[in-house]
Write an enzyme that holds these catalytic residues in place. Structure first.
Site, PDB file in Angstrom:
ATOM      1  N   SER A 126       9.024   5.495   0.869  1.00  0.00           N
ATOM      2  CA  SER A 126       8.676   4.359   0.812  1.00  0.00           C
ATOM      3  C   SER A 126       8.972   3.885   2.479  1.00  0.00           C
ATOM      4  CB  SER A 126       8.561   3.948  -0.145  1.00  0.00           C
ATOM      5  OG  SER A 126       9.303   3.038  -0.621  1.00  0.00           O
ATOM      6  N   LYS A 163      11.106  -3.702  -0.462  1.00  0.00           N
ATOM      7  CA  LYS A 163       9.819  -4.121   0.324  1.00  0.00           C
ATOM      8  C   LYS A 163      10.205  -4.610   0.897  1.00  0.00           C
ATOM      9  CE  LYS A 163       7.745  -0.437  -2.136  1.00  0.00           C
ATOM     10  NZ  LYS A 163       7.334   0.525  -1.928  1.00  0.00           N
TER      11      LYS A 163
END
Length: 209
Positions: A126, A163
């Site tokens: 990701s 993230k």
């Protein structure tokens, strides 16, 4: 023999640094060019002290330097501080209590003075192309971060995610670097209710091959 070679190298090094020709050096030392060439090639093994002093003066250095007596010893490397590489972290679990230690990484003592750190092995894609599967990130433990920081955050008490943080007036977004993954938008009430908790800020990436 090795000592002679080192003296020869230092004489030549200084002459070239000063951009002296053999004639330049001969003029400054009152030695012949051929003698100087023989000193520099090591053909003359013994360099008399009086000649050494004259040569050092002409080369704008010291006899000790030419002989290698005052060479600076290499400083010992600073000791590093080992931190655990974790396979997972979760909300509410103190880092020091996690037993899922995969390995250890080393950070500098100076770095360690500015906070508590751990390392985390990244799973998944990701955060590609910047952070890839199995890469290790160095994380400083903190419960808040600035816009644009890459953070480790836990959602619902589950394993933490890596993230990029984006703050808004009414909440936050946790954004993957891989465009195939949608951002995770969280309103203020969701942050408190789930809960969502920032565990730390990524300060360094150590790619693994």
């Amino acid at each position: 023999m090795e000592e002679v070679n080192n003296i020869v190298k230092r004489i030549k090094k200084r002459r070239l640094e000063l951009e002296y020709s053999f004639q330049d050096l001969a003029d400054k030392t009152n030695m012949s060019k051929s003698t100087l060439q023989r000193y520099e090639t090591g053909a003359i093994k013994n360099l008399p002290l009086d000649k050494l002093e004259v040569l050092a003066s002409a080369l704008q250095t010291t006899p000790s330097y030419l002989m290698g007596w005052d060479e600076v010893k290499e400083e010992p490397k600073k000791k590093g501080v080992k931190i655990p590489v974790l396979g997972r972290v979760a909300a509410g679990v103190p880092i020091e209590m996690i037993e899922d230690i995969l390995d250890y990484e080393e950070i500098t003592e100076d770095m360690a003075k500015h906070g508590e750190y751990f390392a985390l092995k990244i799973q998944g894609d990701s955060m590609t192309p910047r952070i890839c599967n199995n890469d290790v990130v160095i994380v400083r433990q903190q419960d808040d971060a600035e816009n644009g920081d890459i953070v480790i955050a836990a959602i619902n008490g589950d394993d933490a995610v890596c993230k990029r943080l984006q703050k808004y007036n009414d909440g936050i977004a946790l954004i993957s670097l891989n465009p195939l993954y949608d951002p995770i938008y969280l309103k203020k009430d969701e942050i408190d209710g789930k809960p969502v908790r920032i565990i730390g800020k990524v300060v360094e990436l150590r790619g693994k091959f």
